[in-house]
Design an enzyme around this catalytic site. Structure first.
Site, mmCIF file in Angstrom:
data_model
loop_
_atom_site.group_PDB
_atom_site.id
_atom_site.type_symbol
_atom_site.label_atom_id
_atom_site.label_comp_id
_atom_site.label_asym_id
_atom_site.label_seq_id
_atom_site.Cartn_x
_atom_site.Cartn_y
_atom_site.Cartn_z
ATOM 1 N N GLY A 44 0.654 -1.332 0.277
ATOM 2 C CA GLY A 44 0.142 -0.003 0.067
ATOM 3 C C GLY A 44 0.788 0.937 -0.091
ATOM 4 N N GLY A 53 2.683 2.461 2.184
ATOM 5 C CA GLY A 53 4.099 2.586 2.730
ATOM 6 C C GLY A 53 5.024 2.088 1.228
ATOM 7 N N TYR A 96 -9.531 1.839 15.197
ATOM 8 C CA TYR A 96 -8.876 2.290 14.219
ATOM 9 C C TYR A 96 -9.454 3.982 13.981
ATOM 10 C CZ TYR A 96 -7.336 3.563 9.719
ATOM 11 O OH TYR A 96 -6.780 3.991 8.242
HETATM 12 P P1 NDP Z 1 -2.057 -1.366 3.691
HETATM 13 O O1 NDP Z 1 -2.427 -2.621 4.669
HETATM 14 O O2 NDP Z 1 -1.503 -1.763 2.762
HETATM 15 O O3 NDP Z 1 -0.563 -1.432 4.786
HETATM 16 C C1 NDP Z 1 -0.447 -1.667 5.613
HETATM 17 C C2 NDP Z 1 1.396 -1.691 6.337
HETATM 18 O O4 NDP Z 1 1.113 -2.061 7.859
HETATM 19 C C3 NDP Z 1 1.776 -3.079 6.128
HETATM 20 O O5 NDP Z 1 2.758 -3.383 5.400
HETATM 21 C C4 NDP Z 1 1.306 -4.161 6.702
HETATM 22 O O6 NDP Z 1 2.601 -5.620 7.016
HETATM 23 C C5 NDP Z 1 2.024 -3.210 7.965
HETATM 24 N N1 NDP Z 1 1.461 -3.557 9.768
HETATM 25 C C6 NDP Z 1 0.079 -4.588 10.012
HETATM 26 N N2 NDP Z 1 0.501 -4.163 11.010
HETATM 27 C C7 NDP Z 1 1.255 -3.800 11.476
HETATM 28 C C8 NDP Z 1 2.186 -4.384 12.673
HETATM 29 N N3 NDP Z 1 2.061 -5.048 13.580
HETATM 30 N N4 NDP Z 1 3.481 -4.412 12.557
HETATM 31 C C9 NDP Z 1 4.531 -3.730 11.582
HETATM 32 N N5 NDP Z 1 3.597 -3.489 10.335
HETATM 33 C C10 NDP Z 1 2.626 -3.818 10.083
HETATM 34 O O7 NDP Z 1 -3.122 -0.348 3.668
HETATM 35 P P2 NDP Z 1 -2.019 1.470 4.099
HETATM 36 O O8 NDP Z 1 -1.209 1.094 2.841
HETATM 37 O O9 NDP Z 1 -3.369 1.797 3.096
HETATM 38 O O10 NDP Z 1 -2.009 1.362 5.288
HETATM 39 C C11 NDP Z 1 -0.878 2.803 5.240
HETATM 40 C C12 NDP Z 1 -1.080 4.128 6.559
HETATM 41 O O11 NDP Z 1 -2.464 4.744 5.448
HETATM 42 C C13 NDP Z 1 -1.945 4.578 7.160
HETATM 43 O O12 NDP Z 1 -1.405 4.137 8.502
HETATM 44 C C14 NDP Z 1 -3.766 4.357 7.048
HETATM 45 O O13 NDP Z 1 -3.998 4.476 8.424
HETATM 46 C C15 NDP Z 1 -2.936 5.009 6.285
HETATM 47 N N6 NDP Z 1 -4.488 5.523 5.659
HETATM 48 C C16 NDP Z 1 -4.922 4.931 4.296
HETATM 49 C C17 NDP Z 1 -6.157 5.419 3.695
HETATM 50 C C18 NDP Z 1 -6.811 4.174 2.764
HETATM 51 O O14 NDP Z 1 -7.363 5.459 1.940
HETATM 52 N N7 NDP Z 1 -6.304 2.996 2.427
HETATM 53 C C19 NDP Z 1 -6.698 6.491 4.036
HETATM 54 C C20 NDP Z 1 -6.456 7.206 5.206
HETATM 55 C C21 NDP Z 1 -5.290 6.746 5.932
HETATM 56 P P3 NDP Z 1 2.371 -6.272 6.268
HETATM 57 O O15 NDP Z 1 2.358 -6.384 4.560
HETATM 58 O O16 NDP Z 1 2.958 -7.339 6.735
HETATM 59 O O17 NDP Z 1 0.483 -6.957 6.753
HETATM 60 MG MG1 PMR Z 2 -15.998 6.576 3.798
HETATM 61 C C1 PMR Z 2 -17.565 12.627 1.363
HETATM 62 C C2 PMR Z 2 -16.441 11.834 1.570
HETATM 63 C C3 PMR Z 2 -15.429 10.663 2.090
HETATM 64 C C4 PMR Z 2 -14.770 10.133 2.098
HETATM 65 C C5 PMR Z 2 -13.292 11.123 1.307
HETATM 66 C C6 PMR Z 2 -13.942 8.777 2.863
HETATM 67 C C7 PMR Z 2 -13.215 8.329 2.672
HETATM 68 N N1 PMR Z 2 -15.278 8.900 3.165
HETATM 69 C C8 PMR Z 2 -16.591 9.141 2.025
HETATM 70 C C9 PMR Z 2 -17.963 9.205 2.483
HETATM 71 C C10 PMR Z 2 -18.285 8.777 3.037
HETATM 72 N N2 PMR Z 2 -17.681 7.043 3.354
HETATM 73 C C11 PMR Z 2 -20.212 7.964 3.055
HETATM 74 C C12 PMR Z 2 -21.588 9.347 2.014
HETATM 75 C C13 PMR Z 2 -20.178 7.026 3.446
HETATM 76 C C14 PMR Z 2 -20.964 5.891 3.751
HETATM 77 C C15 PMR Z 2 -21.829 5.699 2.607
HETATM 78 C C16 PMR Z 2 -19.359 5.926 3.236
HETATM 79 C C17 PMR Z 2 -18.678 4.739 4.130
HETATM 80 C C18 PMR Z 2 -17.990 4.135 4.487
HETATM 81 C C19 PMR Z 2 -17.362 3.094 5.058
HETATM 82 C C20 PMR Z 2 -18.437 2.242 5.949
HETATM 83 N N3 PMR Z 2 -16.151 5.201 4.277
HETATM 84 C C21 PMR Z 2 -15.547 4.404 4.880
HETATM 85 C C22 PMR Z 2 -16.185 2.948 5.367
HETATM 86 C C23 PMR Z 2 -14.679 2.013 5.399
HETATM 87 O O1 PMR Z 2 -14.682 1.010 6.433
HETATM 88 C C24 PMR Z 2 -13.493 2.765 5.256
HETATM 89 C C25 PMR Z 2 -13.265 3.617 7.140
HETATM 90 O O2 PMR Z 2 -13.989 3.686 7.701
HETATM 91 O O3 PMR Z 2 -12.022 3.130 7.437
HETATM 92 C C26 PMR Z 2 -11.470 3.539 8.506
HETATM 93 C C27 PMR Z 2 -14.165 4.513 4.305
HETATM 94 C C28 PMR Z 2 -13.000 5.578 4.776
HETATM 95 N N4 PMR Z 2 -13.742 6.574 3.742
HETATM 96 C C29 PMR Z 2 -12.485 7.207 3.636
HETATM 97 C C30 PMR Z 2 -11.856 6.784 4.158
HETATM 98 C C31 PMR Z 2 -10.589 7.217 3.508
HETATM 99 C C32 PMR Z 2 -11.801 5.874 3.972
HETATM 100 C C33 PMR Z 2 -10.552 4.532 4.851
HETATM 101 C C34 PMR Z 2 -9.535 4.019 5.544
HETATM 102 C C35 PMR Z 2 -9.332 5.717 6.870
HETATM 103 O O4 PMR Z 2 -9.417 6.396 7.337
HETATM 104 O O5 PMR Z 2 -8.052 5.538 6.625
#
Ligand code: NDP
Ligand code: PMR
Length: 394
Positions: A97, A99, A269
């Site tokens: 992801g 990272g 989370y």
């Molecule tokens: P991924 O699951 O792709 O990456 C997460 C990484 O964390 C993996 O490399 C995983 O290792 C590692 N990890 C999990 N547990 C441990 C542990 N105990 N020790 C060491 N490493 C660990 O997710 P993302 O790339 O999406 O997430 C990366 C960051 O981005 C997170 O902080 C997340 O909160 C943040 N983020 C993600 C968003 C998204 O939409 N995806 C949005 C906003 C923020 P392994 O490969 O071994 O599982």
């Molecule tokens: Mg979201 C308006 C915009 C928006 C954005 C930028 C995100 C980002 N989400 C949005 C809207 C909504 N989400 C709406 C309207 C809904 C209800 C239908 C919705 C639902 C939803 C779920 C069930 N969204 C989610 C989930 C997850 O399980 C994800 C989560 O909360 O992970 C913790 C997620 C996310 N929405 C995002 C982003 C960035 C996530 C995931 C990752 C994170 O916060 O790290």
């Protein structure tokens, strides 16, 4: 003792008014709509699995060689110009992801040597190879954030490598939205808060000493946050909402009181992300002036295709990327998100400390506003003090 500690942490990130969502893990939900009877993962084996991988990783880590630290500014002999040495940047969770994409983006510039701090050594090696990261630009070191022993061991291994530390990126995270039972770290903390916040808290506190010693001109400590932890946004208002309350669970828990039976996986989370953003600001307040280190957090965009959603139900994983692409328009690719985080690591215009970075629809960075809770200075101070007790720093 360990279990008690677990409930201390989980209870810390629970708000009394939302008691019903704290009573148990909720049913799987798809876009906030409850769905029951879907496939659920068994998380109870996770901590054990991490432990096994930790042991596998140690051998590999010992194979690291020593590297002599060069001064940050070398005088190029021919022209008498000063040039910057290659920086060293630790990225936790660089095996997938965001990272991995960040490691790739940084390595491609040739300006950075990436320490990929990962719990699964072989996975990280394969990921680095398939991303095409040149061998000389990365080193994999074992780190399991779900074990404070592993965190300490990682710091030790890193120190023995002889490299300076210029930038630390706390990126790794787990998200357990469908869990029916809580899972725990080696020390017995709830797994998402334990990994995403407490593991990184100890890591960054210990490595701060190393960063202080570095002569690199632009040292940065970055903790990845998220929009879903910020209740001043639509995304942050999708239930269950982040809410650390008054931290009474945590402080009460320290006295052995106030132990809830369960916590909510999605809320844990989001709460862990609030802790990440508060920690960044507390670092800034306490240490920016003294150390010159820039402390930053960010929301890189919704990277809906990453492994973060691996424990979600298959239907969610299918629909979430198009939902984010076409409905919310918040979607970003892993590559684009990696470039964003790489900017926070090394872009000369992103040196400001105490900032939560975001990007607009033209992919331009801006300083974003955190929610009231995620910018609550008193909560940041209290959370810092409680966390340092939990991880054994005081
Ligand atoms: P991924 O699951 O792709 O990456 C997460 C990484 O964390 C993996 O490399 C995983 O290792 C590692 N990890 C999990 N547990 C441990 C542990 N105990 N020790 C060491 N490493 C660990 O997710 P993302 O790339 O999406 O997430 C990366 C960051 O981005 C997170 O902080 C997340 O909160 C943040 N983020 C993600 C968003 C998204 O939409 N995806 C949005 C906003 C923020 P392994 O490969 O071994 O599982
Ligand atoms: Mg979201 C308006 C915009 C928006 C954005 C930028 C995100 C980002 N989400 C949005 C809207 C909504 N989400 C709406 C309207 C809904 C209800 C239908 C919705 C639902 C939803 C779920 C069930 N969204 C989610 C989930 C997850 O399980 C994800 C989560 O909360 O992970 C913790 C997620 C996310 N929405 C995002 C982003 C960035 C996530 C995931 C990752 C994170 O916060 O790290």
């Amino acid at each position: 003792m360990a279990l008690q500690a677990a409930s201390l942490v989980s209870s810390a990130f629970v708000f009394p008014k939302e008691g019903k969502s704290n009573a148990s893990f909720k049913d799987s939900s798809l876009f906030g709509v409850s769905l029951s009877e879907h496939v659920k993962a068994d998380f109870s084996s996770c901590a054990l699995k991490c432990k096994r991988e930790f042991n596998q990783g140690v051998g590999a880590v010992r194979a690291q060689t020593m590297v002599a630290a060069a001064p940050a500014l070398d005088r190029a002999s021919s022209e008498g110009k000063k040039t910057l040495r290659q920086g060293t940047c630790i990225v936790t969770g660089a095996s997938s992801g965001l990272g991995l994409a960040t490691a790739k983006a940084l390595a491609e510039t040739g300006k950075w040597h990436i320490i990929m701090a990962c719990r699964n050594f072989l996975k990280a090696e394969r990921a680095a190879k398939s991303a095409g990261i040149a061998k000389e630009n990365y080193t994999i070191m074992h780190l399991d954030l779900a074990s404070l022993d592993s965190v300490r061991q990682f710091v030790d291994t890193f120190r023995r490598s002889g490299r300076p530390l210029d930038v630390l990126v706390c990126n790794a995270a787990v998200y357990l939205p469908t869990a029916k039972e809580p899972a725990f770290t080696a020390e017995g903390f709830e797994l998402s808060v334990g990994t995403n916040h407490l593991g990184h808290f100890l890591l960054s506190r210990l490595l701060l000493e190393d960063m202080k010693k570095s002569d690199y001109p632009s040292k940065r400590l970055i903790i990845v946050g998220s929009i879903t932890g910020n209740t001043n946004t639509l995304a942050g208002n999708v239930p269950p909402k982040a809410n650390l309350g008054d931290l009474r669970g945590l402080s009460g828990g320290l006295n052995g009181l106030n132990r809830p039976a369960m916590i909510d996986g999605a809320k844990a989370y989001k709460d862990s992300k609030v802790c990440n953003m508060l920690t960044m600001q507390e670092f800034h307040r306490r240490l920016h002036e003294e150390t010159g280190i820039a402390f930053a957090s960010l929301y890189p965009g919704c990277i809906a295709t990453t492994g973060l959603f691996r424990e979600h139900i298959p239907l969610f994983r299918l629909l979430f990327p198009p939902f984010q692409k076409y409905i919310t328009k918040g979607f970003v690719s892993e590559d684009e998100a990696g470039k964003r985080l790489a900017q926070v690591v090394s872009d000369p215009s992103l040196t400001k400390s105490g900032v939560y970075w975001s990007w607009n629809k033209h992919s331009a960075s801006f300083q974003n506003q955190l929610s009231q809770e995620a910018s609550d200075a008193e909560k940041a101070r209290k959370g810092w003090e409680i966390s340092e007790k939990l991880v054994g720093l005081v």
